[in-house]
Design an enzyme around this catalytic site. Structure first.
Site, PDB file in Angstrom:
ATOM      1  N   HIS A  41      -6.873  -4.968  10.145  1.00  0.00           N
ATOM      2  CA  HIS A  41      -7.225  -4.593   8.693  1.00  0.00           C
ATOM      3  C   HIS A  41      -5.853  -5.434   8.636  1.00  0.00           C
ATOM      4  CE1 HIS A  41      -4.759  -0.591   9.794  1.00  0.00           C
ATOM      5  NE2 HIS A  41      -3.994  -1.747   9.995  1.00  0.00           N
ATOM      6  N   GLU A  84      -9.634  -1.855   5.370  1.00  0.00           N
ATOM      7  CA  GLU A  84     -10.151  -1.884   6.904  1.00  0.00           C
ATOM      8  C   GLU A  84     -11.563  -2.932   7.029  1.00  0.00           C
ATOM      9  OE1 GLU A  84      -8.247   0.021   8.874  1.00  0.00           O
ATOM     10  OE2 GLU A  84      -8.195   2.378   8.283  1.00  0.00           O
ATOM     11  N   ASP A 144       0.825  -1.315  -0.402  1.00  0.00           N
ATOM     12  CA  ASP A 144       0.213   0.022  -0.261  1.00  0.00           C
ATOM     13  C   ASP A 144       1.130   1.266  -0.118  1.00  0.00           C
ATOM     14  OD1 ASP A 144       1.169  -0.389   2.577  1.00  0.00           O
ATOM     15  OD2 ASP A 144      -1.413  -1.007   3.364  1.00  0.00           O
ATOM     16  N   ASN A 160      -7.706  -3.167  14.060  1.00  0.00           N
ATOM     17  CA  ASN A 160      -8.483  -3.292  13.667  1.00  0.00           C
ATOM     18  C   ASN A 160      -8.953  -4.395  12.861  1.00  0.00           C
ATOM     19  OD1 ASN A 160      -7.755  -2.094  12.174  1.00  0.00           O
ATOM     20  ND2 ASN A 160      -9.016  -0.504  11.394  1.00  0.00           N
TER      21      ASN A 160
HETATM   22  C1  F6R Z   1       1.982  -1.180   6.235  1.00  0.00           C
HETATM   23  C2  F6R Z   1       0.246  -2.147   6.114  1.00  0.00           C
HETATM   24  C3  F6R Z   1      -0.501  -2.023   7.666  1.00  0.00           C
HETATM   25  C4  F6R Z   1       0.114  -2.097   8.598  1.00  0.00           C
HETATM   26  C5  F6R Z   1      -0.394  -3.071   9.997  1.00  0.00           C
HETATM   27  C6  F6R Z   1       0.075  -3.006  11.093  1.00  0.00           C
HETATM   28  O1  F6R Z   1       1.668  -1.209   4.901  1.00  0.00           O
HETATM   29  O2  F6R Z   1      -0.419  -2.794   5.299  1.00  0.00           O
HETATM   30  O3  F6R Z   1      -2.019  -2.762   7.531  1.00  0.00           O
HETATM   31  O4  F6R Z   1       0.987  -3.536   8.134  1.00  0.00           O
HETATM   32  O5  F6R Z   1      -1.141  -1.143  10.049  1.00  0.00           O
HETATM   33  O6  F6R Z   1       1.019  -1.521  11.686  1.00  0.00           O
HETATM   34  P1  F6R Z   1       2.488  -1.992  12.544  1.00  0.00           P
HETATM   35  O7  F6R Z   1       3.747  -2.822  12.318  1.00  0.00           O
HETATM   36  O8  F6R Z   1       2.713  -0.352  12.572  1.00  0.00           O
HETATM   37  O9  F6R Z   1       1.489  -1.999  13.632  1.00  0.00           O
END
Ligand code: F6R
Length: 268
Positions: A138, A143, A67, A136
């Protein structure tokens, strides 16, 4: 799904690097899907060390990032392109023409999303997709409520995600409120998925991911539908799992590994 639990986040990261090194050694032209965020940082650090020791190379690999924030360019420190250069690409030999990250400045995000999907297909699909997990549920920026059949597209970020990620932004350069992300179906098209989850703050999300029925209110639960998912967790993230009680349960144990040593291994 296959679950491995390690005592610490560093050991969990070492296990993921072991899988990446094996993959890249067996198939140097591997197509990898990679995440950003805090979770993979120790993975990238250890991968750089493994590459320095010539255990593997990214020189022939193709990479698709999951992303990118929308409205920021690759040189903007808020962008995931910038993050990836700082965390990994600036430190290793790679082919820049094989690094793919959605263009956050695309004038037509729909066309950019189609282009990204076509590029993944043209590369032969993703061999190994590494994922982190949002609190959450994702994955990527899919989301809660994301369609199971979703492909790469522009999405609005939830307040939950914006507040979880606020720590990465300064007040003068606030977090973008939308992103281009691979979809759930894009992620599930990968041949293998490795979900790395560390920290107590992810324990409830991981429990729902693995133990609750599939629901798009918990997008990560869609991983239950894939036939080759390895979940690598530390003991904090695994602390709410009824399937991980800290003992070695070893249903997947024929694979021989010198280190790191899993506290618990389980097929779900
Ligand atoms: C980032 C992504 C997100 C993260 C998720 C966890 O490229 O795709 O899904 O993997 O937000 O983020 P952290 O590792 O910062 O807790």
């Amino acid at each position: 799904m296959h679950l491995e639990v390690f005592a610490s986040a560093d050991e969990a990261a070492a296990r993921v690097v072991e899988m990446l090194v094996n993959r890249l050694t067996t198939k140097p032209t591997t197509v990898l899907g990679l995440p950003t965020g805090a979770t993979p940082l120790p993975v990238y650090k250890l991968l750089i060390q493994a590459i320095d020791r010539r255990q593997c190379t990214l020189g022939q690999a193709t990479i698709f990032n999951l992303d990118e924030y929308f409205g920021v360019g690759p040189d903007d420190p808020r962008s995931y392109a910038h993050y990836m250069r700082a965390a990994l690409f600036d430190h290793v030999n790679h082919r820049s023409d094989r690094i793919n990250i959605p263009n956050g400045l695309a004038e037509d995000p729909r066309a950019e999303s189609s282009r990204y999907e076509a590029a993944i297909s043209a590369a032969g699909g993703i061999d190994l997709m590494l994922l982190g997990l949002g609190r959450n549920g994702h994955i990527g920026f899919n989301e809660p409520g994301s369609p199971a059949m979703s492909r790469t597209r522009l999405v609005a970020l939830t307040d939950n995600t914006l507040s979880a990620n606020a720590r990465y932004f300064r007040p003068d350069a606030p977090a973008p409120r939308s992103a281009i992300t691979m979809g759930i179906a894009t992620i599930l098209s990968a041949r293998q998925i490795v979900l790395l989850v560390t920290g107590q703050s992810k324990a409830e999300a991981l429990r729902q991911t693995l133990e609750d029925p599939v629901s798009m209110q918990m997008p990560s639960s869609a991983l239950q539908l894939h036939n080759d998912v390895v979940v690598v967790a530390d003991s904090g993230a695994a602390s709410k799992l009824s399937v991980a009680d800290g003992s070695r349960k070893g249903t997947a144990g024929s694979r021989e590994r010198a280190q790191p040593e899993a506290m618990g291994v389980r097929s779900l």
